[in-house]
Design an enzyme around this catalytic site. Structure first.
Site, short mmCIF file in Angstrom:
data_model
loop_
_atom_site.label_atom_id
_atom_site.label_comp_id
_atom_site.label_asym_id
_atom_site.label_seq_id
_atom_site.Cartn_x
_atom_site.Cartn_y
_atom_site.Cartn_z
N ASP A 4 -27.95 -16.23 -13.48
CA ASP A 4 -27.73 -17.80 -13.24
C ASP A 4 -27.10 -17.90 -11.97
O ASP A 4 -25.85 -17.87 -11.99
CB ASP A 4 -27.25 -18.42 -14.51
CG ASP A 4 -27.29 -19.75 -14.38
OD1 ASP A 4 -27.52 -20.30 -13.58
OD2 ASP A 4 -26.60 -20.53 -15.21
N ASP A 217 -30.99 -22.84 -7.76
CA ASP A 217 -30.54 -22.54 -9.01
C ASP A 217 -31.70 -21.50 -9.91
O ASP A 217 -32.79 -22.14 -10.53
CB ASP A 217 -30.36 -23.69 -10.03
CG ASP A 217 -29.49 -23.46 -11.00
OD1 ASP A 217 -29.22 -22.21 -11.45
OD2 ASP A 217 -29.16 -24.46 -11.78
#
Length: 335
Positions: A4, A217
């Site tokens: 992430d 992201d």
């Protein structure tokens, strides 16, 4: 673990964690639907009087102990990396992942002093060296991601780029410093400032000459744009997508998506058309099969998520250069 780039904390579910609903009422662990939990304690010791406290945009939250653990990923061992073992969670898993491999920068860490999360504030926040920072002491300070719906073509590489991925020319752009809670600007998210955004179909085209800053992201599925921009893009599906609530749009799974290009570093980076309709979300109705659109309306920050990143090679350079590089993949013709 989910790699992430939108989070800097690395965490795993402790085998003794408490599963909570969004009202923070305790439930059985099975209700949180995580994969195998971590059994044991920190091999490098727990950090006294310090804890993790993360709140996500959807209302979910995590709390956990902080400590040191040896982490090995892609053959690289990082000794005594600070991480968290989650003690309570209102977030829901997918039955597979057990935690997050936080790839964000130091400014995004969420450690606090004290033992009571209710007392957490910017004054009690305590930054620490996340994985990308400590790993950079052993290898080149960058990582790269090449996503695909084909598992055999999906890679993450630390210290370089995957050797079996070929691309066209790279577009390069600086990582922008940001401010949180009115504080001084520093490196937090992987934020970039696109040159422009162009959207078109066979009948119409639109250009936003200077879009707002956007975050890159890997932990977000959809692309999130300002509400008017998201609506305009979804209107150009044939037939048009319809608003489905909570920022998302529903579109016929066999619809024709528009062409969407993000101008980055002087080059036009197209969103792969196959990423603008998510087939794994298909729901059958009397009117036909509907899927979620890859473009949603944001409630805050604009995000380039997985629906943008697929079929690109994206380099996150956390050296003194602090830059990002994007290139279309050529190792297989995108559908």
């Amino acid at each position: 673990m989910i790699p992430d780039s939108g989070s800097a904390d690395t965490w795993l579910m402790s085998s003794t964690f408490q599963c909570l609903d969004r009202s923070h009422n305790q439930q059985d662990q099975i209700a949180c639907n995580f994969g195998p939990s971590f059994t044991g304690n920190f091999s490098g010791g727990r950090i006294a009087d310090e804890h993790m406290n993360i709140s996500y945009g959807g209302g979910d939250s995590l709390n956990g102990d902080m400590g040191y653990e040896d982490i090995t990923v892609a053959g690289i061992t990082i000794p005594k990396q600070q991480m968290s073992l989650v003690t309570s969670a209102s977030i829901r898993g997918n039955g597979i992942f057990s935690g997050i491999l936080g790839l964000g920068m130091r400014g995004l860490t969420t450690s606090y002093t004290g033992s009571n999360p209710a007392n957490d504030s910017p004054a009690t926040a305590k930054e620490y060296a996340p994985l990308v920072e400590t790993m950079s002491k052993k290898i080149a300070p960058l990582f790269s991601v090449a996503m695909s719906r084909d598992d055999n073509r999906s890679f993450i590489s630390f210290g370089g780029v995957p050797p079996n991925v070929t691309t066209g020319e790279f577009a390069t752009t600086p990582i922008r410093q940001m401010s949180m809670n009115g504080g001084p600007k520093h490196y937090i998210y992987y934020g970039i400032m696109p040159d422009n955004m162009k959207v078109s179909n066979t009948e119409a085209n639109q250009t936003w000459p200077r879009p707002v800053g956007m975050l890159v992201d890997t932990g977000t599925t959809l692309n999130y744009f300002p509400a008017d921009v998201a609506q305009a893009i979804n209107d150009l599906f044939v037939p048009p997508a319809v608003y489905g609530g909570e920022g998302t749009f529903a579109v016929r799974c066999d619809a024709v998506p528009p062409r969407v290009e993000i101008g980055i570093g002087g080059k036009a980076i197209p969103i792969n058309p196959s990423n603008l309709i998510l087939p794994e979300t298909k729901q059958s109705t009397p009117d036909g099969d509907y899927c979620i659109s890859g473009v949603a309306a944001n409630a805050g920050l604009s995000i380039l998520g997985d629906a943008f990143l697929e079929e690109l090679l994206v380099v996150f350079d956390v050296s003194d250069k602090k830059q990002m590089k994007f290139a279309q993949r050529t190792d297989k013709t995108a559908q």
